[in-house]
Each structure stands twice: as structure tokens, then as C-alpha cells.
Design a protein around this motif. Structure first.
Motif, PDB file in Angstrom:
ATOM      1  N   LEU A  33     -17.742 -17.677  44.725  1.00  0.00           N
ATOM      2  CA  LEU A  33     -17.349 -18.620  45.777  1.00  0.00           C
ATOM      3  C   LEU A  33     -18.487 -19.512  46.279  1.00  0.00           C
ATOM      4  O   LEU A  33     -18.276 -20.722  46.420  1.00  0.00           O
ATOM      5  N   PRO A  34     -19.682 -18.982  46.563  1.00  0.00           N
ATOM      6  CA  PRO A  34     -20.724 -19.880  47.077  1.00  0.00           C
ATOM      7  C   PRO A  34     -21.063 -21.034  46.126  1.00  0.00           C
ATOM      8  O   PRO A  34     -21.291 -22.156  46.581  1.00  0.00           O
ATOM      9  N   GLU A  58     -13.662 -23.569  56.295  1.00  0.00           N
ATOM     10  CA  GLU A  58     -12.592 -22.743  55.731  1.00  0.00           C
ATOM     11  C   GLU A  58     -13.104 -21.910  54.571  1.00  0.00           C
ATOM     12  O   GLU A  58     -12.782 -20.722  54.457  1.00  0.00           O
ATOM     13  N   VAL A  59     -13.902 -22.523  53.707  1.00  0.00           N
ATOM     14  CA  VAL A  59     -14.460 -21.797  52.564  1.00  0.00           C
ATOM     15  C   VAL A  59     -15.374 -20.676  53.061  1.00  0.00           C
ATOM     16  O   VAL A  59     -15.323 -19.547  52.561  1.00  0.00           O
ATOM     17  N   LEU A  63     -15.149 -16.548  52.543  1.00  0.00           N
ATOM     18  CA  LEU A  63     -16.270 -15.688  52.138  1.00  0.00           C
ATOM     19  C   LEU A  63     -16.408 -14.500  53.088  1.00  0.00           C
ATOM     20  O   LEU A  63     -16.623 -13.363  52.649  1.00  0.00           O
ATOM     21  N   GLU A  64     -16.285 -14.758  54.372  1.00  0.00           N
ATOM     22  CA  GLU A  64     -16.391 -13.685  55.358  1.00  0.00           C
ATOM     23  C   GLU A  64     -15.260 -12.678  55.216  1.00  0.00           C
ATOM     24  O   GLU A  64     -15.469 -11.469  55.380  1.00  0.00           O
ATOM     25  N   HIS A  68     -15.784  -8.753  54.406  1.00  0.00           N
ATOM     26  CA  HIS A  68     -15.190  -7.698  55.234  1.00  0.00           C
ATOM     27  C   HIS A  68     -14.347  -6.762  54.368  1.00  0.00           C
ATOM     28  O   HIS A  68     -14.420  -5.531  54.502  1.00  0.00           O
ATOM     29  N   ALA A  69     -13.549  -7.323  53.468  1.00  0.00           N
ATOM     30  CA  ALA A  69     -12.682  -6.509  52.618  1.00  0.00           C
ATOM     31  C   ALA A  69     -13.484  -5.635  51.662  1.00  0.00           C
ATOM     32  O   ALA A  69     -13.043  -4.528  51.324  1.00  0.00           O
ATOM     33  N   LEU A  70     -14.641  -6.119  51.251  1.00  0.00           N
ATOM     34  CA  LEU A  70     -15.440  -5.380  50.283  1.00  0.00           C
ATOM     35  C   LEU A  70     -16.454  -4.438  50.933  1.00  0.00           C
ATOM     36  O   LEU A  70     -17.156  -3.705  50.221  1.00  0.00           O
ATOM     37  N   ALA A  71     -16.553  -4.465  52.253  1.00  0.00           N
ATOM     38  CA  ALA A  71     -17.546  -3.626  52.953  1.00  0.00           C
ATOM     39  C   ALA A  71     -17.149  -2.156  52.906  1.00  0.00           C
ATOM     40  O   ALA A  71     -16.045  -1.774  52.760  1.00  0.00           O
TER      41      ALA A  71
END
Length: 71
Positions: A33-34, A58-59, A63-64, A68-71
Motif C-alpha cells: 500500500l505505501p 483515506e489511503v 493503512l491504519e 490494527h487488523a494485523l496487530a
């Protein structure tokens, strides 16, 4: 097949992967994504008419969410 129908058709396989199977896929998307942020922001600008800075925000928000989902 339209994209929505393709997504519906893929859902059972995605569910079957479980969290462990989905994690590497989501991590791969998050890692890319980055590098795509500016291009994605430009698509958002073209599709919504938002100012570039809002589209870029928005992008960054996406990413955030991934972080959060992958933490």
C-alpha cells in the motif's frame, strides 16, 4: 461475472482459509500500500472529486486499519 459476483463466489474459500491463512495475504497487501498510495489517491480523486489531500488521508486510514487488523 461482475466483481460483486466474483467476490461472493470467492467468499467460501476466503472463510475456509481462516485467520492464519488470511494473515500473510493481508500482510502482503498492507506492505504494498505505501508504494501505491499516490496512485490510489489519484483514483479516489478521479472517482469522487475529493481534494488530493483528503484522498491521501483515506489511503493512510486504510493503512491504519490494516495495521490494527494485523496487530
Amino acid at each position: 461475472m461482475c466483481r460483486a459476483a466474483a467476490a461472493r463466489a470467492a467468499l467460501p474459500a476466503w472463510r475456509e482459509l481462516g485467520e492464519r491463512g488470511r494473515r500473510p495475504i493481508l500482510q502482503h497487501i498492507r506492505d504494498r500500500l505505501p508504494d501505491s498510495a499516490e496512485r490510489l489517491a489519484e483514483h479516489i480523486v478521479l472517482e469522487t472529486g475529493k481534494p488530493h489531500i483528503e484522498a491521501l488521508y483515506e489511503v493512510i486510514t486504510v493503512l491504519e486499519v490494516f495495521d490494527h487488523a494485523l496487530a
